[in-house]
Write a protein that holds these residues in place. Structure first.
Motif, PDB file in Angstrom:
ATOM      1  N   HIS A  26       0.828  -1.209   0.000  1.00 32.18           N
ATOM      2  CA  HIS A  26       0.000   0.000   0.000  1.00 32.18           C
ATOM      3  C   HIS A  26       0.860   1.256   0.000  1.00 32.18           C
ATOM      4  O   HIS A  26       0.593   2.213  -0.754  1.00 32.18           O
ATOM      5  CB  HIS A  26      -0.924  -0.014   1.224  1.00 32.18           C
ATOM      6  CG  HIS A  26      -1.783   1.189   1.349  1.00 32.18           C
ATOM      7  ND1 HIS A  26      -1.800   1.985   2.481  1.00 32.18           N
ATOM      8  CD2 HIS A  26      -2.662   1.764   0.488  1.00 32.18           C
ATOM      9  CE1 HIS A  26      -2.652   2.981   2.306  1.00 32.18           C
ATOM     10  NE2 HIS A  26      -3.184   2.862   1.117  1.00 32.18           N
ATOM     11  N   LEU A  29       2.497   1.757  -3.372  1.00 30.32           N
ATOM     12  CA  LEU A  29       1.530   2.205  -4.367  1.00 30.32           C
ATOM     13  C   LEU A  29       1.199   3.676  -4.184  1.00 30.32           C
ATOM     14  O   LEU A  29       1.119   4.435  -5.172  1.00 30.32           O
ATOM     15  CB  LEU A  29       0.263   1.360  -4.289  1.00 30.32           C
ATOM     16  CG  LEU A  29      -0.847   1.690  -5.297  1.00 30.32           C
ATOM     17  CD1 LEU A  29      -0.341   1.532  -6.724  1.00 30.32           C
ATOM     18  CD2 LEU A  29      -2.061   0.806  -5.063  1.00 30.32           C
ATOM     19  N   ALA A 190       3.237  -3.429  -6.268  1.00 28.75           N
ATOM     20  CA  ALA A 190       2.661  -2.092  -6.428  1.00 28.75           C
ATOM     21  C   ALA A 190       2.923  -1.546  -7.824  1.00 28.75           C
ATOM     22  O   ALA A 190       2.041  -0.928  -8.445  1.00 28.75           O
ATOM     23  CB  ALA A 190       3.242  -1.150  -5.371  1.00 28.75           C
ATOM     24  N   SER A 191       4.123  -1.776  -8.349  1.00 28.47           N
ATOM     25  CA  SER A 191       4.459  -1.294  -9.687  1.00 28.47           C
ATOM     26  C   SER A 191       3.595  -1.971 -10.745  1.00 28.47           C
ATOM     27  O   SER A 191       3.158  -1.329 -11.711  1.00 28.47           O
ATOM     28  CB  SER A 191       5.943  -1.558  -9.970  1.00 28.47           C
ATOM     29  OG  SER A 191       6.313  -1.084 -11.241  1.00 28.47           O
ATOM     30  N   MET A 194       0.213  -0.444 -10.648  1.00 28.54           N
ATOM     31  CA  MET A 194       0.256   0.837 -11.352  1.00 28.54           C
ATOM     32  C   MET A 194       0.179   0.635 -12.856  1.00 28.54           C
ATOM     33  O   MET A 194      -0.558   1.333 -13.562  1.00 28.54           O
ATOM     34  CB  MET A 194       1.551   1.579 -11.006  1.00 28.54           C
ATOM     35  CG  MET A 194       1.467   2.448  -9.778  1.00 28.54           C
ATOM     36  SD  MET A 194       0.298   3.821  -9.958  1.00 28.54           S
ATOM     37  CE  MET A 194       0.931   4.637 -11.416  1.00 28.54           C
TER      38      MET A 194
END
Length: 210
Positions: A26, A29, A190-191, A194
């Motif tokens: 989290h 991100l 997270a990447s 995205m």
């Protein structure tokens, strides 16, 4: 359009406890998102498929995107109950596995249907299988479970974030609990989230690179 992404599921997203001074999925991100966008963590460490319905009740009205990662704890429960059973041969063992997974399949499909009622873009994650010390039997069991996840996702035309291909190094897993993402693994996840949020291509894609 300003995005408000909601992270649902288990400790794959709610992994702050396991990264020490590092960042959770989290937190990674939130750092990657454009200034106007934000992400809310509703995932709860230890959650199983059935408990995510309580998270759905907390989805804010301004949510624009949903990301789900769940099933790992259900898999652990199934392993504990299934792997200890006696079986005369491989065929019988596979039949027992199929019967045991019927409940998982039904619960996962019902959860996806509930999330789709929100009429928001939904992305789902597979369960990673490069966990340190995971044996061959456990990896084979996860392959069957991941088949259920991907079949369900593609049946509904959903994008899939494939953690099996993404978290493929020992450093992607937390030292204090190797079934959780580390700081590095969380950054990869997270990447990839995205990347999926930024994609403008049609749905039913597989995202596996950060």
């Amino acid at each position: 359009m300003t995005k408000h992404t909601i992270l649902l599921g288990d400790s794959i997203f709610d992994n702050k406890t396991y990264v020490g001074d590092g960042k959770s999925v989290h937190e990674h991100l939130c750092e990657m998102l454009p200034d106007a966008d934000r992400a809310t963590l509703l995932a709860v460490d230890g959650a199983v498929i059935s408990s995510v319905h309580r998270q759905i009740e907390r989805i804010p009205t301004d949510a624009t995107d949903l990301v789900l990662s769940v099933g790992g704890n259900d898999a652990i429960y199934l392993e504990c109950n299934l792997f200890g059973q006696d079986s005369g041969n491989v065929r019988d063992a596979l039949a027992k596995m199929k019967a045991s997974l019927a409940g998982f399949q039904n619960e996962y499909r019902e959860l996806i249907e509930s999330l789709l009622q929100r009429n928001l873009p939904l992305r789902v994650c597979t369960i990673y299988d490069s966990i340190p010390n995971l044996d061959d039997a456990g990896r084979c069991g996860l392959a069957v479970i991941n088949d259920i996840i991907t079949r369900t996702a593609f049946g509904f035309g959903l994008d899939v974030i494939d953690l099996r291909l993404l978290c493929d190094e020992a450093s992607d897993y937390a030292e204090v609990s190797p079934i959780e993402p580390s700081h590095d693994g969380g950054r990869k996840i997270a990447s990839c989230i995205m990347h999926s949020l930024e994609s403008s291509n049609p749905s039913s894609q597989v995202f596996s690179q950060s």
